[in-house]
Scaffold this motif. Sequence first.
Motif, PDB file in Angstrom:
ATOM      1  N   TYR A 102       6.297 -19.688  -7.411  1.00 61.35           N
ATOM      2  CA  TYR A 102       7.688 -19.266  -7.224  1.00 61.35           C
ATOM      3  C   TYR A 102       8.175 -18.463  -8.435  1.00 61.35           C
ATOM      4  O   TYR A 102       8.791 -17.401  -8.280  1.00 61.35           O
ATOM      5  N   GLU A 103       7.893 -18.956  -9.631  1.00 61.88           N
ATOM      6  CA  GLU A 103       8.301 -18.243 -10.847  1.00 61.88           C
ATOM      7  C   GLU A 103       7.646 -16.866 -10.912  1.00 61.88           C
ATOM      8  O   GLU A 103       8.277 -15.885 -11.312  1.00 61.88           O
ATOM      9  N   THR A 104       6.386 -16.775 -10.492  1.00 64.58           N
ATOM     10  CA  THR A 104       5.681 -15.491 -10.484  1.00 64.58           C
ATOM     11  C   THR A 104       6.304 -14.536  -9.475  1.00 64.58           C
ATOM     12  O   THR A 104       6.458 -13.342  -9.759  1.00 64.58           O
ATOM     13  N   LEU A 105       6.680 -15.051  -8.302  1.00 63.49           N
ATOM     14  CA  LEU A 105       7.380 -14.206  -7.315  1.00 63.49           C
ATOM     15  C   LEU A 105       8.663 -13.633  -7.897  1.00 63.49           C
ATOM     16  O   LEU A 105       8.944 -12.442  -7.748  1.00 63.49           O
ATOM     17  N   LEU A 106       9.444 -14.485  -8.577  1.00 68.91           N
ATOM     18  CA  LEU A 106      10.692 -14.013  -9.197  1.00 68.91           C
ATOM     19  C   LEU A 106      10.411 -12.946 -10.248  1.00 68.91           C
ATOM     20  O   LEU A 106      11.111 -11.935 -10.316  1.00 68.91           O
ATOM     21  N   SER A 107       9.400 -13.177 -11.055  1.00 67.54           N
ATOM     22  CA  SER A 107       9.041 -12.218 -12.103  1.00 67.54           C
ATOM     23  C   SER A 107       8.605 -10.882 -11.492  1.00 67.54           C
ATOM     24  O   SER A 107       9.017  -9.810 -11.960  1.00 67.54           O
ATOM     25  N   LEU A 108       7.777 -10.943 -10.446  1.00 72.76           N
ATOM     26  CA  LEU A 108       7.325  -9.713  -9.790  1.00 72.76           C
ATOM     27  C   LEU A 108       8.495  -8.970  -9.147  1.00 72.76           C
ATOM     28  O   LEU A 108       8.562  -7.741  -9.199  1.00 72.76           O
ATOM     29  N   GLN A 109       9.423  -9.709  -8.556  1.00 75.97           N
ATOM     30  CA  GLN A 109      10.582  -9.048  -7.957  1.00 75.97           C
ATOM     31  C   GLN A 109      11.443  -8.386  -9.029  1.00 75.97           C
ATOM     32  O   GLN A 109      11.921  -7.265  -8.850  1.00 75.97           O
ATOM     33  N   THR A 110      11.626  -9.054 -10.156  1.00 73.33           N
ATOM     34  CA  THR A 110      12.403  -8.473 -11.266  1.00 73.33           C
ATOM     35  C   THR A 110      11.730  -7.208 -11.762  1.00 73.33           C
ATOM     36  O   THR A 110      12.399  -6.183 -11.968  1.00 73.33           O
ATOM     37  N   ARG A 111      10.410  -7.265 -11.955  1.00 79.04           N
ATOM     38  CA  ARG A 111       9.681  -6.061 -12.395  1.00 79.04           C
ATOM     39  C   ARG A 111       9.830  -4.937 -11.385  1.00 79.04           C
ATOM     40  O   ARG A 111       9.991  -3.766 -11.749  1.00 79.04           O
ATOM     41  N   TYR A 112       9.780  -5.257 -10.109  1.00 84.56           N
ATOM     42  CA  TYR A 112       9.923  -4.236  -9.079  1.00 84.56           C
ATOM     43  C   TYR A 112      11.310  -3.596  -9.147  1.00 84.56           C
ATOM     44  O   TYR A 112      11.440  -2.374  -9.101  1.00 84.56           O
ATOM     45  N   MET A 113      12.332  -4.426  -9.260  1.00 81.07           N
ATOM     46  CA  MET A 113      13.701  -3.906  -9.312  1.00 81.07           C
ATOM     47  C   MET A 113      13.894  -3.034 -10.557  1.00 81.07           C
ATOM     48  O   MET A 113      14.553  -1.991 -10.484  1.00 81.07           O
ATOM     49  N   GLU A 114      13.330  -3.433 -11.679  1.00 80.29           N
ATOM     50  CA  GLU A 114      13.410  -2.612 -12.893  1.00 80.29           C
ATOM     51  C   GLU A 114      12.703  -1.285 -12.677  1.00 80.29           C
ATOM     52  O   GLU A 114      13.191  -0.236 -13.098  1.00 80.29           O
ATOM     53  N   TRP A 115      11.555  -1.320 -12.020  1.00 86.43           N
ATOM     54  CA  TRP A 115      10.812  -0.094 -11.737  1.00 86.43           C
ATOM     55  C   TRP A 115      11.629   0.816 -10.821  1.00 86.43           C
ATOM     56  O   TRP A 115      11.684   2.030 -11.037  1.00 86.43           O
ATOM     57  N   VAL A 116      12.282   0.240  -9.798  1.00 82.71           N
ATOM     58  CA  VAL A 116      13.099   1.035  -8.878  1.00 82.71           C
ATOM     59  C   VAL A 116      14.222   1.727  -9.642  1.00 82.71           C
ATOM     60  O   VAL A 116      14.482   2.922  -9.442  1.00 82.71           O
ATOM     61  N   HIS A 124       0.833  -1.212   0.000  1.00 83.84           N
ATOM     62  CA  HIS A 124       0.000   0.000   0.000  1.00 83.84           C
ATOM     63  C   HIS A 124       0.864   1.257   0.000  1.00 83.84           C
ATOM     64  O   HIS A 124       0.384   2.345  -0.293  1.00 83.84           O
ATOM     65  N   VAL A 125       2.133   1.097   0.335  1.00 82.19           N
ATOM     66  CA  VAL A 125       3.069   2.219   0.342  1.00 82.19           C
ATOM     67  C   VAL A 125       3.812   2.301  -0.988  1.00 82.19           C
ATOM     68  O   VAL A 125       4.137   3.381  -1.468  1.00 82.19           O
ATOM     69  N   ILE A 126       4.072   1.137  -1.584  1.00 84.49           N
ATOM     70  CA  ILE A 126       4.813   1.069  -2.844  1.00 84.49           C
ATOM     71  C   ILE A 126       3.871   1.439  -3.983  1.00 84.49           C
ATOM     72  O   ILE A 126       2.841   0.810  -4.161  1.00 84.49           O
ATOM     73  N   LYS A 127       4.223   2.447  -4.738  1.00 85.19           N
ATOM     74  CA  LYS A 127       3.371   2.921  -5.829  1.00 85.19           C
ATOM     75  C   LYS A 127       4.090   2.725  -7.167  1.00 85.19           C
ATOM     76  O   LYS A 127       4.824   3.586  -7.613  1.00 85.19           O
ATOM     77  N   THR A 128       3.898   1.565  -7.767  1.00 85.09           N
ATOM     78  CA  THR A 128       4.486   1.326  -9.082  1.00 85.09           C
ATOM     79  C   THR A 128       3.509   1.807 -10.144  1.00 85.09           C
ATOM     80  O   THR A 128       2.358   2.110  -9.848  1.00 85.09           O
ATOM     81  N   VAL A 129       3.955   1.838 -11.391  1.00 83.80           N
ATOM     82  CA  VAL A 129       3.125   2.396 -12.460  1.00 83.80           C
ATOM     83  C   VAL A 129       2.202   1.377 -13.126  1.00 83.80           C
ATOM     84  O   VAL A 129       1.333   1.758 -13.875  1.00 83.80           O
ATOM     85  N   ASP A 130       2.382   0.109 -12.871  1.00 85.54           N
ATOM     86  CA  ASP A 130       1.528  -0.887 -13.524  1.00 85.54           C
ATOM     87  C   ASP A 130       0.701  -1.639 -12.476  1.00 85.54           C
ATOM     88  O   ASP A 130       0.509  -1.145 -11.372  1.00 85.54           O
ATOM     89  N   ASP A 131       0.231  -2.826 -12.807  1.00 84.80           N
ATOM     90  CA  ASP A 131      -0.601  -3.620 -11.908  1.00 84.80           C
ATOM     91  C   ASP A 131       0.214  -4.486 -10.949  1.00 84.80           C
ATOM     92  O   ASP A 131      -0.308  -5.433 -10.375  1.00 84.80           O
ATOM     93  N   TRP A 132       1.466  -4.157 -10.769  1.00 87.75           N
ATOM     94  CA  TRP A 132       2.355  -4.941  -9.914  1.00 87.75           C
ATOM     95  C   TRP A 132       1.760  -5.154  -8.532  1.00 87.75           C
ATOM     96  O   TRP A 132       1.754  -6.269  -8.012  1.00 87.75           O
ATOM     97  N   THR A 133       1.263  -4.088  -7.918  1.00 90.05           N
ATOM     98  CA  THR A 133       0.720  -4.166  -6.564  1.00 90.05           C
ATOM     99  C   THR A 133      -0.449  -5.135  -6.499  1.00 90.05           C
ATOM    100  O   THR A 133      -0.515  -5.987  -5.618  1.00 90.05           O
ATOM    101  N   LYS A 134      -1.363  -5.028  -7.454  1.00 91.87           N
ATOM    102  CA  LYS A 134      -2.532  -5.924  -7.470  1.00 91.87           C
ATOM    103  C   LYS A 134      -2.104  -7.365  -7.696  1.00 91.87           C
ATOM    104  O   LYS A 134      -2.625  -8.285  -7.051  1.00 91.87           O
ATOM    105  N   GLU A 135      -1.169  -7.568  -8.596  1.00 91.97           N
ATOM    106  CA  GLU A 135      -0.697  -8.924  -8.883  1.00 91.97           C
ATOM    107  C   GLU A 135      -0.010  -9.537  -7.669  1.00 91.97           C
ATOM    108  O   GLU A 135      -0.248 -10.705  -7.341  1.00 91.97           O
ATOM    109  N   LEU A 136       0.841  -8.756  -7.006  1.00 88.18           N
ATOM    110  CA  LEU A 136       1.527  -9.276  -5.823  1.00 88.18           C
ATOM    111  C   LEU A 136       0.527  -9.560  -4.715  1.00 88.18           C
ATOM    112  O   LEU A 136       0.596 -10.609  -4.066  1.00 88.18           O
ATOM    113  N   ASN A 137      -0.415  -8.668  -4.488  1.00 83.03           N
ATOM    114  CA  ASN A 137      -1.410  -8.882  -3.439  1.00 83.03           C
ATOM    115  C   ASN A 137      -2.203 -10.161  -3.697  1.00 83.03           C
ATOM    116  O   ASN A 137      -2.402 -10.967  -2.786  1.00 83.03           O
TER     117      ASN A 137
END
Length: 195
Positions: free
Chosen positions: A155-169, A67-80
């Motif tokens: 597990y693969e989805t977690l890795l993908s979401l983390q990669t997307r987050y790091m790219e966004w950062v 809820h604190v992390i504000k990415t530009v795509d649906d990352w937050t919804k997907e992770l939740n």
Amino acid sequence: MTEKPTFSDMTEALGGVVVVWGMVEDGVRSMVEHTVLASQPNPEMRGLILAHIDFRSQLAMLRKAIHVIKTVDDWTKELNALLVDIEGPLHNQRNRYIHDLWRDDEEGGIVQIERGKGEFKVNGKGSNARLVWKETKPALVDELWDFFERISTVYETLLSLQTRYMEWVVEDTKRLQQKSEQRRYTKLADLLGKA
């Protein structure tokens, strides 16, 4: 798969589930480390903190942090959605596989006997109350392998979401640096214009 699996079949499937579930837990831990604890520069300190936070608390922490992390795509919804799945049905199913009893039945098959709160239920009230024990169920190796596949995908989805987050950062950091540089150049231009 044979109709009546052997213990070897069962232990292979259960072993696969145990190994991949450990990877899921590590994926959640890594996500906490790279999001919630990212501002802690010392990796040993991050590890020390994570070592004292159990898995359910890591899940809860991540669900609040998104809820604190504000990415530009649906990352937050997907992770939740993924965390809700891990925390609820997947964790419950994992507990059944890990904590239940697996043993031979009279017909030479293997059965799964539920252990814990779900072993029985109380029917009736007061003096009419009686315990009803849950029936054993035949062990289904294919069901275990299906769960293995499902948590492998998690597990693969977690890795993908983390990669997307790091790219966004990285992109967000570049954007903030450019904004900061523009402000400095604007201030410098203003100062030079006044001189």
